[in-house]
Design a protein around this motif. Structure first.
Motif, PDB file in Angstrom:
ATOM      1  N   PRO A  86      29.651  34.455  12.680  1.00 22.38           N
ATOM      2  CA  PRO A  86      29.736  34.951  11.438  1.00 22.38           C
ATOM      3  C   PRO A  86      28.373  34.902  10.635  1.00 22.38           C
ATOM      4  O   PRO A  86      27.588  34.184  10.800  1.00 22.38           O
ATOM      5  N   GLY A  87      28.452  36.076   9.565  1.00 26.99           N
ATOM      6  CA  GLY A  87      27.153  36.312   9.165  1.00 26.99           C
ATOM      7  C   GLY A  87      27.217  37.334   7.981  1.00 26.99           C
ATOM      8  O   GLY A  87      28.298  37.942   7.988  1.00 26.99           O
ATOM      9  N   LYS A  88      26.359  37.473   7.114  1.00 31.80           N
ATOM     10  CA  LYS A  88      26.062  38.428   6.158  1.00 31.80           C
ATOM     11  C   LYS A  88      25.040  39.377   6.648  1.00 31.80           C
ATOM     12  O   LYS A  88      23.856  38.948   6.777  1.00 31.80           O
ATOM     13  N   THR A  89      25.161  40.544   6.575  1.00 38.70           N
ATOM     14  CA  THR A  89      24.206  41.687   6.794  1.00 38.70           C
ATOM     15  C   THR A  89      23.702  42.296   5.491  1.00 38.70           C
ATOM     16  O   THR A  89      24.308  42.484   4.478  1.00 38.70           O
ATOM     17  N   ILE A  90      22.470  42.136   5.278  1.00 37.97           N
ATOM     18  CA  ILE A  90      21.739  42.782   4.147  1.00 37.97           C
ATOM     19  C   ILE A  90      21.068  43.891   4.378  1.00 37.97           C
ATOM     20  O   ILE A  90      20.209  44.153   5.622  1.00 37.97           O
TER      21      ILE A  90
ATOM     22  N   ARG B 253      11.044  39.128  -1.389  1.00 35.96           N
ATOM     23  CA  ARG B 253      11.589  38.449  -2.585  1.00 35.96           C
ATOM     24  C   ARG B 253      13.127  39.180  -2.527  1.00 35.96           C
ATOM     25  O   ARG B 253      14.235  38.331  -2.936  1.00 35.96           O
ATOM     26  N   ALA B 254      13.358  40.515  -2.223  1.00 28.48           N
ATOM     27  CA  ALA B 254      14.936  40.936  -2.245  1.00 28.48           C
ATOM     28  C   ALA B 254      15.498  40.007  -1.058  1.00 28.48           C
ATOM     29  O   ALA B 254      16.958  39.724  -1.442  1.00 28.48           O
ATOM     30  N   LEU B 255      15.114  39.947  -0.001  1.00 28.36           N
ATOM     31  CA  LEU B 255      15.885  38.971   1.151  1.00 28.36           C
ATOM     32  C   LEU B 255      16.015  37.642   0.596  1.00 28.36           C
ATOM     33  O   LEU B 255      17.156  36.875   0.694  1.00 28.36           O
ATOM     34  N   ALA B 256      15.182  37.028   0.069  1.00 31.45           N
ATOM     35  CA  ALA B 256      15.311  35.622  -0.857  1.00 31.45           C
ATOM     36  C   ALA B 256      16.459  35.490  -1.503  1.00 31.45           C
ATOM     37  O   ALA B 256      17.250  34.609  -1.924  1.00 31.45           O
ATOM     38  N   ALA B 257      16.471  36.802  -2.633  1.00 28.57           N
ATOM     39  CA  ALA B 257      17.718  36.593  -3.721  1.00 28.57           C
ATOM     40  C   ALA B 257      18.761  36.775  -3.003  1.00 28.57           C
ATOM     41  O   ALA B 257      19.894  36.501  -3.487  1.00 28.57           O
TER      42      ALA B 257
END
Length: 141
Positions: free
Chosen positions: A29-33, A72-76
């Motif tokens: 399970p995971g979230k794709t960005i 920064r976008a990934l960290a958000a």
């Protein structure tokens, strides 16, 4: 109970080992960005206008600024560059390959370089842009 992702990196070609990863599989399970076309657009530009480009004429500095925005976008969204599984780099001149490769190595540090496609294109969305970077990352939920 915490769920984890299993990320496996494969390099069937010997010459690619240590240069980039050819295949990545992600199980669990995971979230794709997905980050689309991150470039050196000035983030402080007003809404509704094309943003001016920072570091005009300097592919290395445009790349550094782009990776800063990516981090920064990934960290958000709960991610880091270590979670990136694929990236596509678009440049407007093949001569930018060396400074962009240096910038990429610095951005990822000692971590693995994700699957990477490098393309030379005739132009990008805003005049003065020398590169854009698309990133796909997968983070545990």
């Amino acid at each position: 109970m915490s769920q984890t992702l299993e990320v496996k990196r494969y390099n069937p070609s010997e010459w690619t080992k240590g240069v980039f990863t050819e295949i990545i599989t992600v199980n669990g399970p995971g979230k794709t960005i997905y980050l689309a076309g991150v470039g050196a657009e000035d983030e402080t530009a007003p809404a509704g206008a094309f943003a001016p480009i920072r570091h005009l004429g300097d592919p290395y500095e445009q790349c550094r600024y782009s990776y800063d925005k990516i981090k920064r976008a990934l960290a958000a969204h709960g991610g880091t560059l270590a979670d990136v599984v694929k990236q596509v780099v678009y440049v407007t001149d093949i001569r930018y390959q060396a400074p962009v490769a240096k910038c990429r190595r610095e951005a990822y540090g000692g971590g693995p370089i994700p699957i990477n496609t490098f393309l030379v294109v005739s132009g990008l969305a805003i005049q003065g842009m020398l590169l854009e970077i698309d990133v796909t990352a997968v983070v545990p939920k």
